[in-house]
Design an enzyme around this catalytic site. Structure first.
Site, PDB file in Angstrom:
ATOM      1  N   HIS A  95       0.670  -1.129  -0.084  1.00 34.49           N
ATOM      2  CA  HIS A  95       0.074   0.027   0.019  1.00 34.49           C
ATOM      3  C   HIS A  95       0.882   1.271   0.024  1.00 34.49           C
ATOM      4  O   HIS A  95       1.989   1.367   0.760  1.00 34.49           O
ATOM      5  CB  HIS A  95      -1.006  -0.161   1.155  1.00 34.49           C
ATOM      6  CG  HIS A  95      -1.779   1.181   1.522  1.00 34.49           C
ATOM      7  ND1 HIS A  95      -2.778   1.436   0.358  1.00 34.49           N
ATOM      8  CD2 HIS A  95      -1.858   2.038   2.453  1.00 34.49           C
ATOM      9  CE1 HIS A  95      -3.342   2.781   0.970  1.00 34.49           C
ATOM     10  NE2 HIS A  95      -2.811   3.013   1.940  1.00 34.49           N
TER      11      HIS A  95
ATOM     12  N   CYS B 292      -4.390   2.757  -5.142  1.00 32.32           N
ATOM     13  CA  CYS B 292      -3.400   3.824  -4.229  1.00 32.32           C
ATOM     14  C   CYS B 292      -2.265   4.184  -4.866  1.00 32.32           C
ATOM     15  O   CYS B 292      -1.760   5.190  -4.744  1.00 32.32           O
ATOM     16  CB  CYS B 292      -3.397   3.179  -2.849  1.00 32.32           C
ATOM     17  SG  CYS B 292      -2.092   1.514  -3.070  1.00 32.32           S
TER      18      CYS B 292
END
Length: 330
Positions: free
Chosen positions: A97, A211
Site C-alpha cells: 500500500h 492507491c
C-alpha cells in the site's frame, strides 16, 4: 427549433456518445479512459465497511492551509497491505500500500495522505448479488484521506518512509486544491490492470485506479508545481495484472439486465460473480475457487466492470500476475 432539427440534434448526441469511446479513426481507444464525474455521489446505505474509512481525517475532506513561506517536506510511504494485522506477510508477496507524507517546518506537524477503498478491497473488486436486484450491486468507491500524523513504525518497519523532496507552503496549498478536485471527480476504485500479454510491448486494455496510481498522479502534480523529487532507493509498486485478448464491450446495467434479448449474458455475469460473493464458509470458498479457476483458465472467460460498464475478457496465459515493478519518480 423545429421537430426535425431536434431529432437531428438528438441523433448527433447519441452518435457522439458512442464514438467518444473510440479514437479519431473510429477504432476503440486502448486503454479505455477512466471516466471522471462532476461530483461524488452519496454512499448507498447497503455498503458497509469492516473498518471505517479515514477515521481521523476531516469528514468533508478538507486539507489544512499552510503559510506561503512554510517549507513542507515530502515523504514516500509504503507498507504491506494490512501490515497492522498481518505484519510483513503480504509484503513477502509484494502486495503493498502506498501513500504520501508531509511535514511542516513552521509548525512541526506531520500529515499522511492516501487514497483507498471506502469499503475494503474485496467490495471494490467484486460485487454483491442481491436477491431483489437483477444487476450486481457494487460498493466500489475509493477516495483520498488526509489526516494529521505519520505512524513512523507502521511505514518503516516493513516498508518505506523516505524524504524525497520539499515544496513551499504556497505550492502545498495548490496541491491541496488539486487533490480535492481529483477526489471529487475520480470516484471509484479499480483493482485490475488488463494487458494483452506480459511482454514490454503489450497492449494495455484497462488501467487500474488504486492507491499507487493516486501516488503517481500526486508526484506528477508536485513536479508540475516545481518540486524536485529524488529517492535513494528503487521506487517499486504493486501491480495486479489480468491477461486477455481484445475485450468485448457488453453494456451497462440497463443495457444488459433490462433487456430480455441479453438474458443469457446477464445470467453468465451473475453466475461468474457468484463464485466471488462475500461471506462464504470455508467449504463454499473451496468450491468457489474451483469454479473461478474453471471460468478463467478452462473457459478463458472473465467479466470486468469498468466505468460502470461490463466488458468480456477472453483470458489467456498466464491469466493473472502480481508484480512489484519500478516506476521512477517524475
Amino acid at each position: 427549433m423545429s421537430q426535425k432539427d431536434f431529432v437531428l440534434c438528438l441523433k448527433l448526441l447519441l452518435f457522439l456518445l458512442v464514438v467518444s469511446q473510440f479514437g479519431t479513426d473510429g477504432r476503440q481507444q486502448w486503454p479505455v479512459p477512466y471516466r471522471r464525474f462532476d461530483s461524488r455521489p452519496d454512499v448507498d446505505s447497503y455498503c458497509e465497511a469492516l473498518y471505517p474509512f479515514c477515521p481521523t481525517g476531516d469528514p468533508d475532506g478538507r486539507i489544512p492551509f499552510m503559510k506561503d513561506g512554510d517549507i513542507i517536506s515530502i515523504y514516500r510511504l509504503q507498507t504491506p497491505v494490512w501490515e497492522w494485522k498481518y505484519g510483513d506477510l503480504l509484503g513477502k508477496l509484494h502486495v503493498m500500500h502506498d501513500a504520501v507524507g508531509f511535514s511542516s517546518l513552521d509548525t512541526g506537524t506531520n500529515y499522511t495522505m492516501e487514497w483507498y477503498e471506502l469499503f475494503q478491497l474485496g467490495n471494490c473488486t467484486f460485487p454483491h448479488l442481491r436477491p431483489e436486484m437483477k444487476a450486481p450491486f457494487w460498493c466500489n468507491q475509493g477516495a483520498a484521506c488526509f489526516f494529521e500524523g505519520i505512524d513512523d513504525l507502521h511505514w518503516s518497519q516493513n516498508g518505506t518512509l523516505e524524504k524525497i523532496g520539499e515544496i513551499s507552503g504556497s505550492q502545498f496549498n495548490d496541491l491541496a486544491q488539486w487533490v480535492q478536485d481529483d477526489n471529487r471527480t475520480g470516484i471509484y476504485y479499480e483493482t485490475w490492470t488488463v494487458l494483452s500479454d506480459p511482454s514490454p510491448n503489450a497492449t494495455a486494455w484497462f488501467e487500474s485506479y488504486d492507491c499507487s496510481q493516486f501516488v503517481h498522479r500526486t508526484y506528477r502534480k508536485l513536479t508540475e508545481l516545481g518540486a524536485k523529487l529524488s529517492s535513494r532507493s528503487q521506487t517499486n509498486y504493486t501491480k495486479i495484472y489480468l491477461y486477455s485478448g481484445e475485450p468485448t464491450f457488453l453494456g451497462n446495467d440497463s443495457d444488459i439486465f433490462g433487456q430480455p434479448a441479453l438474458k443469457n449474458v446477464a445470467t453468465d455475469i451473475r453466475k461468474f460473480y457468484y463464485s466471488f460473493r462475500p461471506h462464504q464458509s470455508f467449504a463454499e470458498l473451496a468450491v468457489s475457487l474451483l469454479e473461478a479457476f474453471r471460468d478463467v483458465v478452462f473457459d478463458k472467460s472473465f467479466y470486468l466492470y469498468y466505468n460502470f460498464e461490463y466488458w468480456h475478457l477472453p483470458m489467456k496465459p498466464p491469466y493473472m500476475q502480481i508484480t512489484y515493478e519500478e516506476v521512477p519518480l517524475p
